[in-house]
Design a protein around this motif. Structure first.
Motif, PDB file in Angstrom:
ATOM      1  N   LEU A  38       0.835  -1.205   0.000  1.00  0.00           N
ATOM      2  CA  LEU A  38       0.000   0.000   0.000  1.00  0.00           C
ATOM      3  C   LEU A  38       0.870   1.255   0.000  1.00  0.00           C
ATOM      4  O   LEU A  38       0.590   2.214  -0.720  1.00  0.00           O
ATOM      5  CB  LEU A  38      -0.942  -0.004   1.209  1.00  0.00           C
ATOM      6  CG  LEU A  38      -2.048  -1.063   1.180  1.00  0.00           C
ATOM      7  CD1 LEU A  38      -2.825  -1.061   2.495  1.00  0.00           C
ATOM      8  CD2 LEU A  38      -2.972  -0.828  -0.002  1.00  0.00           C
ATOM      9  N   ARG A  39       1.919   1.241   0.793  1.00  0.00           N
ATOM     10  CA  ARG A  39       2.823   2.403   0.844  1.00  0.00           C
ATOM     11  C   ARG A  39       3.518   2.635  -0.496  1.00  0.00           C
ATOM     12  O   ARG A  39       3.883   3.756  -0.823  1.00  0.00           O
ATOM     13  CB  ARG A  39       3.865   2.231   1.953  1.00  0.00           C
ATOM     14  CG  ARG A  39       3.324   2.496   3.346  1.00  0.00           C
ATOM     15  CD  ARG A  39       4.441   2.602   4.385  1.00  0.00           C
ATOM     16  NE  ARG A  39       5.336   1.449   4.398  1.00  0.00           N
ATOM     17  CZ  ARG A  39       5.111   0.328   5.084  1.00  0.00           C
ATOM     18  NH1 ARG A  39       4.015   0.184   5.786  1.00  0.00           N
ATOM     19  NH2 ARG A  39       5.992  -0.645   5.059  1.00  0.00           N
ATOM     20  N   SER A  40       3.680   1.571  -1.278  1.00  0.00           N
ATOM     21  CA  SER A  40       4.349   1.729  -2.573  1.00  0.00           C
ATOM     22  C   SER A  40       3.501   2.553  -3.537  1.00  0.00           C
ATOM     23  O   SER A  40       4.013   3.068  -4.519  1.00  0.00           O
ATOM     24  CB  SER A  40       4.630   0.356  -3.200  1.00  0.00           C
ATOM     25  OG  SER A  40       3.438  -0.209  -3.742  1.00  0.00           O
ATOM     26  N   GLY A  41       2.211   2.641  -3.271  1.00  0.00           N
ATOM     27  CA  GLY A  41       1.318   3.393  -4.136  1.00  0.00           C
ATOM     28  C   GLY A  41       0.771   2.587  -5.300  1.00  0.00           C
ATOM     29  O   GLY A  41      -0.031   3.084  -6.094  1.00  0.00           O
ATOM     30  N   LEU A  42       1.182   1.323  -5.420  1.00  0.00           N
ATOM     31  CA  LEU A  42       0.704   0.492  -6.518  1.00  0.00           C
ATOM     32  C   LEU A  42      -0.716  -0.014  -6.289  1.00  0.00           C
ATOM     33  O   LEU A  42      -1.400  -0.400  -7.238  1.00  0.00           O
ATOM     34  CB  LEU A  42       1.633  -0.703  -6.731  1.00  0.00           C
ATOM     35  CG  LEU A  42       3.050  -0.362  -7.203  1.00  0.00           C
ATOM     36  CD1 LEU A  42       3.916  -1.619  -7.235  1.00  0.00           C
ATOM     37  CD2 LEU A  42       2.994   0.280  -8.574  1.00  0.00           C
ATOM     38  N   TYR A  43      -1.153  -0.008  -5.050  1.00  0.00           N
ATOM     39  CA  TYR A  43      -2.479  -0.510  -4.702  1.00  0.00           C
ATOM     40  C   TYR A  43      -3.224   0.549  -3.903  1.00  0.00           C
ATOM     41  O   TYR A  43      -2.634   1.268  -3.098  1.00  0.00           O
ATOM     42  CB  TYR A  43      -2.369  -1.803  -3.873  1.00  0.00           C
ATOM     43  CG  TYR A  43      -1.646  -2.898  -4.605  1.00  0.00           C
ATOM     44  CD1 TYR A  43      -2.324  -3.745  -5.469  1.00  0.00           C
ATOM     45  CD2 TYR A  43      -0.269  -3.074  -4.454  1.00  0.00           C
ATOM     46  CE1 TYR A  43      -1.659  -4.755  -6.155  1.00  0.00           C
ATOM     47  CE2 TYR A  43       0.397  -4.083  -5.135  1.00  0.00           C
ATOM     48  CZ  TYR A  43      -0.308  -4.912  -5.987  1.00  0.00           C
ATOM     49  OH  TYR A  43       0.351  -5.903  -6.670  1.00  0.00           O
TER      50      TYR A  43
END
Length: 89
Positions: A22-27
């Motif tokens: 989630l923190r990666s911004g991909l989801y």
């Protein structure tokens, strides 16, 4: 697409894995991560089934089925069915 809420228990490691994604911004949310994981699992299982199918197909005889071969196959099927019915009794 209709959705239904489901509660799932996760180990701390899996929760951390979801949070990291989630923190990666991909989801956008945890459900997106879980859905992506389930899609990947389906692909993996399908790939394994395809590999099994390819192995079985490779072991099949290449020559055309003659009446003699067909008769041998029929006898083998009948014998297997008889064996199965005896073991079920």
């Amino acid at each position: 697409m209709a959705t239904k809420t489901m509660n799932v228990s996760l180990t701390p490691e899996l929760k951390t894995s979801i949070d990291r994604r989630l923190r990666s911004g991909l989801y956008g949310n945890a459900s997106d991560v879980i859905r992506a994981g389930l899609r990947a699992l389906s692909r993996e299982e399908m790939a394994a089934a395809y590999r099994d199918w390819r192995k079985i197909a490779a072991d099949l005889p290449r020559e055309p089925i003659t009446p003699k071969i067909e008769s041998r196959i029929e006898r083998a099927i009948r014998a297997a069915r008889r064996s199965k019915s005896k073991s079920a009794a």
